[in-house]
Motif scaffolding. Structure first.
Motif, PDB file in Angstrom:
ATOM      1  N   MET A   1     -72.691 -16.055   6.063  1.00 13.55           N
ATOM      2  CA  MET A   1     -71.335 -16.342   5.654  1.00 13.55           C
ATOM      3  C   MET A   1     -71.305 -17.738   5.040  1.00 13.55           C
ATOM      4  SD  MET A   1     -67.719 -16.664   7.722  1.00 13.55           S
ATOM      5  CE  MET A   1     -67.926 -15.288   8.773  1.00 13.55           C
ATOM      6  N   SER A   2     -70.554 -17.878   3.963  1.00 19.12           N
ATOM      7  CA  SER A   2     -70.451 -19.182   3.313  1.00 19.12           C
ATOM      8  C   SER A   2     -69.141 -19.860   3.684  1.00 19.12           C
ATOM      9  CB  SER A   2     -70.552 -19.025   1.798  1.00 19.12           C
ATOM     10  OG  SER A   2     -69.468 -18.276   1.322  1.00 19.12           O
ATOM     11  N   THR A   3     -69.053 -21.129   3.395  1.00 21.75           N
ATOM     12  CA  THR A   3     -67.825 -21.871   3.658  1.00 21.75           C
ATOM     13  C   THR A   3     -67.178 -22.242   2.329  1.00 21.75           C
ATOM     14  OG1 THR A   3     -68.990 -23.972   3.730  1.00 21.75           O
ATOM     15  CG2 THR A   3     -68.684 -22.831   5.825  1.00 21.75           C
ATOM     16  N   ARG A   4     -65.878 -22.468   2.374  1.00 21.14           N
ATOM     17  CA  ARG A   4     -65.118 -22.809   1.177  1.00 21.14           C
ATOM     18  C   ARG A   4     -64.228 -23.991   1.520  1.00 21.14           C
ATOM     19  NH1 ARG A   4     -64.276 -19.635  -3.268  1.00 21.14           N
ATOM     20  NH2 ARG A   4     -65.199 -17.878  -2.204  1.00 21.14           N
ATOM     21  N   THR A   5     -64.185 -24.999   0.655  1.00 20.89           N
ATOM     22  CA  THR A   5     -63.350 -26.162   0.892  1.00 20.89           C
ATOM     23  C   THR A   5     -61.888 -25.790   0.741  1.00 20.89           C
ATOM     24  OG1 THR A   5     -65.078 -27.625   0.075  1.00 20.89           O
ATOM     25  CG2 THR A   5     -62.850 -28.526   0.153  1.00 20.89           C
ATOM     26  N   GLU A   6     -61.078 -26.173   1.730  1.00 24.65           N
ATOM     27  CA  GLU A   6     -59.643 -25.894   1.692  1.00 24.65           C
ATOM     28  C   GLU A   6     -58.877 -27.214   1.597  1.00 24.65           C
ATOM     29  OE1 GLU A   6     -57.371 -22.969   4.335  1.00 24.65           O
ATOM     30  OE2 GLU A   6     -56.834 -24.925   5.180  1.00 24.65           O
ATOM     31  N   HIS A   7     -58.111 -27.340   0.539  1.00 17.08           N
ATOM     32  CA  HIS A   7     -57.226 -28.480   0.367  1.00 17.08           C
ATOM     33  C   HIS A   7     -55.832 -28.055   0.826  1.00 17.08           C
ATOM     34  CE1 HIS A   7     -60.211 -30.567  -2.138  1.00 17.08           C
ATOM     35  NE2 HIS A   7     -60.496 -29.354  -2.559  1.00 17.08           N
ATOM     36  N   ARG A   8     -55.026 -29.006   1.258  1.00 17.60           N
ATOM     37  CA  ARG A   8     -53.645 -28.737   1.645  1.00 17.60           C
ATOM     38  C   ARG A   8     -52.750 -29.680   0.856  1.00 17.60           C
ATOM     39  NH1 ARG A   8     -53.685 -25.655   6.025  1.00 17.60           N
ATOM     40  NH2 ARG A   8     -52.143 -26.237   7.539  1.00 17.60           N
ATOM     41  N   ALA A   9     -51.658 -29.138   0.324  1.00 15.40           N
ATOM     42  CA  ALA A   9     -50.722 -29.958  -0.441  1.00 15.40           C
ATOM     43  C   ALA A   9     -49.344 -29.329  -0.375  1.00 15.40           C
ATOM     44  CB  ALA A   9     -51.164 -30.054  -1.900  1.00 15.40           C
ATOM     45  N   THR A  10     -48.332 -30.178  -0.382  1.00 15.05           N
ATOM     46  CA  THR A  10     -46.985 -29.631  -0.497  1.00 15.05           C
ATOM     47  C   THR A  10     -46.841 -29.085  -1.913  1.00 15.05           C
ATOM     48  OG1 THR A  10     -45.982 -31.669  -1.301  1.00 15.05           O
ATOM     49  CG2 THR A  10     -46.049 -31.349   1.118  1.00 15.05           C
ATOM     50  N   ILE A  11     -45.884 -28.212  -2.101  1.00 18.11           N
ATOM     51  CA  ILE A  11     -45.649 -27.646  -3.425  1.00 18.11           C
ATOM     52  C   ILE A  11     -45.336 -28.766  -4.416  1.00 18.11           C
ATOM     53  CG2 ILE A  11     -44.109 -26.159  -4.773  1.00 18.11           C
ATOM     54  CD1 ILE A  11     -43.939 -24.374  -2.211  1.00 18.11           C
ATOM     55  N   ALA A  12     -44.540 -29.744  -4.003  1.00 21.81           N
ATOM     56  CA  ALA A  12     -44.193 -30.858  -4.885  1.00 21.81           C
ATOM     57  C   ALA A  12     -45.435 -31.652  -5.278  1.00 21.81           C
ATOM     58  CB  ALA A  12     -43.172 -31.763  -4.211  1.00 21.81           C
ATOM     59  N   GLU A  13     -46.332 -31.924  -4.323  1.00 16.97           N
ATOM     60  CA  GLU A  13     -47.565 -32.653  -4.635  1.00 16.97           C
ATOM     61  C   GLU A  13     -48.426 -31.855  -5.609  1.00 16.97           C
ATOM     62  OE1 GLU A  13     -48.238 -34.924  -0.339  1.00 16.97           O
ATOM     63  OE2 GLU A  13     -49.079 -32.923  -0.661  1.00 16.97           O
ATOM     64  N   ALA A  14     -48.579 -30.564  -5.343  1.00 17.28           N
ATOM     65  CA  ALA A  14     -49.413 -29.714  -6.192  1.00 17.28           C
ATOM     66  C   ALA A  14     -48.837 -29.608  -7.600  1.00 17.28           C
ATOM     67  CB  ALA A  14     -49.561 -28.332  -5.568  1.00 17.28           C
ATOM     68  N   ARG A  15     -47.528 -29.579  -7.709  1.00 15.19           N
ATOM     69  CA  ARG A  15     -46.877 -29.503  -9.022  1.00 15.19           C
ATOM     70  C   ARG A  15     -47.262 -30.710  -9.873  1.00 15.19           C
ATOM     71  NH1 ARG A  15     -41.527 -30.322  -7.905  1.00 15.19           N
ATOM     72  NH2 ARG A  15     -41.475 -28.287  -6.903  1.00 15.19           N
ATOM     73  N   ASN A  16     -47.338 -31.873  -9.244  1.00 17.66           N
ATOM     74  CA  ASN A  16     -47.656 -33.105  -9.975  1.00 17.66           C
ATOM     75  C   ASN A  16     -49.097 -33.161 -10.464  1.00 17.66           C
ATOM     76  OD1 ASN A  16     -45.042 -34.095  -9.683  1.00 17.66           O
ATOM     77  ND2 ASN A  16     -45.516 -35.087  -7.748  1.00 17.66           N
ATOM     78  N   VAL A  17     -49.989 -32.409  -9.825  1.00 16.11           N
ATOM     79  CA  VAL A  17     -51.406 -32.408 -10.216  1.00 16.11           C
ATOM     80  C   VAL A  17     -51.916 -30.969 -10.355  1.00 16.11           C
ATOM     81  CG1 VAL A  17     -51.962 -34.688  -9.248  1.00 16.11           C
ATOM     82  CG2 VAL A  17     -52.094 -32.652  -7.787  1.00 16.11           C
ATOM     83  N   PHE A  18     -51.063 -30.106 -10.914  1.00 15.55           N
ATOM     84  CA  PHE A  18     -51.393 -28.678 -10.953  1.00 15.55           C
ATOM     85  C   PHE A  18     -52.697 -28.403 -11.698  1.00 15.55           C
ATOM     86  CE2 PHE A  18     -50.751 -24.188 -12.265  1.00 15.55           C
ATOM     87  CZ  PHE A  18     -50.711 -23.647 -10.990  1.00 15.55           C
ATOM     88  N   GLY A  19     -52.943 -29.118 -12.785  1.00 16.27           N
ATOM     89  CA  GLY A  19     -54.199 -28.939 -13.517  1.00 16.27           C
ATOM     90  C   GLY A  19     -55.408 -29.227 -12.642  1.00 16.27           C
ATOM     91  N   GLU A  20     -55.296 -30.235 -11.804  1.00 12.18           N
ATOM     92  CA  GLU A  20     -56.379 -30.575 -10.878  1.00 12.18           C
ATOM     93  C   GLU A  20     -56.563 -29.475  -9.829  1.00 12.18           C
ATOM     94  OE1 GLU A  20     -57.118 -33.848  -7.401  1.00 12.18           O
ATOM     95  OE2 GLU A  20     -56.193 -34.562  -9.266  1.00 12.18           O
ATOM     96  N   VAL A  21     -55.455 -28.955  -9.315  1.00 13.17           N
ATOM     97  CA  VAL A  21     -55.512 -27.868  -8.324  1.00 13.17           C
ATOM     98  C   VAL A  21     -56.215 -26.654  -8.921  1.00 13.17           C
ATOM     99  CG1 VAL A  21     -54.104 -26.226  -6.997  1.00 13.17           C
ATOM    100  CG2 VAL A  21     -53.474 -28.651  -7.049  1.00 13.17           C
ATOM    101  N   VAL A  22     -55.821 -26.284 -10.137  1.00 13.58           N
ATOM    102  CA  VAL A  22     -56.436 -25.133 -10.807  1.00 13.58           C
ATOM    103  C   VAL A  22     -57.906 -25.411 -11.108  1.00 13.58           C
ATOM    104  CG1 VAL A  22     -56.410 -23.722 -12.908  1.00 13.58           C
ATOM    105  CG2 VAL A  22     -54.257 -24.286 -11.742  1.00 13.58           C
ATOM    106  N   GLY A  23     -58.216 -26.613 -11.572  1.00 13.04           N
ATOM    107  CA  GLY A  23     -59.598 -26.966 -11.868  1.00 13.04           C
ATOM    108  C   GLY A  23     -60.498 -26.901 -10.648  1.00 13.04           C
TER     109      GLY A  23
END
Length: 74
Positions: A1-23
């Motif tokens: 089984m592999s592991t995957r990095t999980e980031h946590r962000a509020t919707i407002a935080e993610a909206r401000n850096v959405f390109g980074e989240v998608v990348g």
């Protein structure tokens, strides 16, 4: 089984850096758990992960229709 990095962000935080989240998802395979205040609301995942999940669940995605009745493209 592999592991995957999980980031946590509020919707407002993610909206401000959405390109980074998608990348991070697209190129790094990371997931981002989106929080509405403190409640888990949604997850941004890599496309291959999403497709494998649908397949494992025996589900099929159907394109949504726009208000004008046309199908959206993804």
């Amino acid at each position: 089984m592999s592991t995957r990095t999980e980031h946590r962000a509020t919707i407002a935080e993610a909206r401000n850096v959405f390109g980074e989240v998608v990348g991070r998802s697209r190129y790094g395979g990371d997931v981002t758990l989106l929080l509405n205040r403190t409640v888990e609301a949604a997850v941004v995942v890599p496309v291959d992960f999403y497709r494998r999940a649908l397949e494992a669940l025996g589900e099929t995605a159907v394109p949504a229709k726009t208000d004008a009745g046309e199908q959206q493209t993804t």
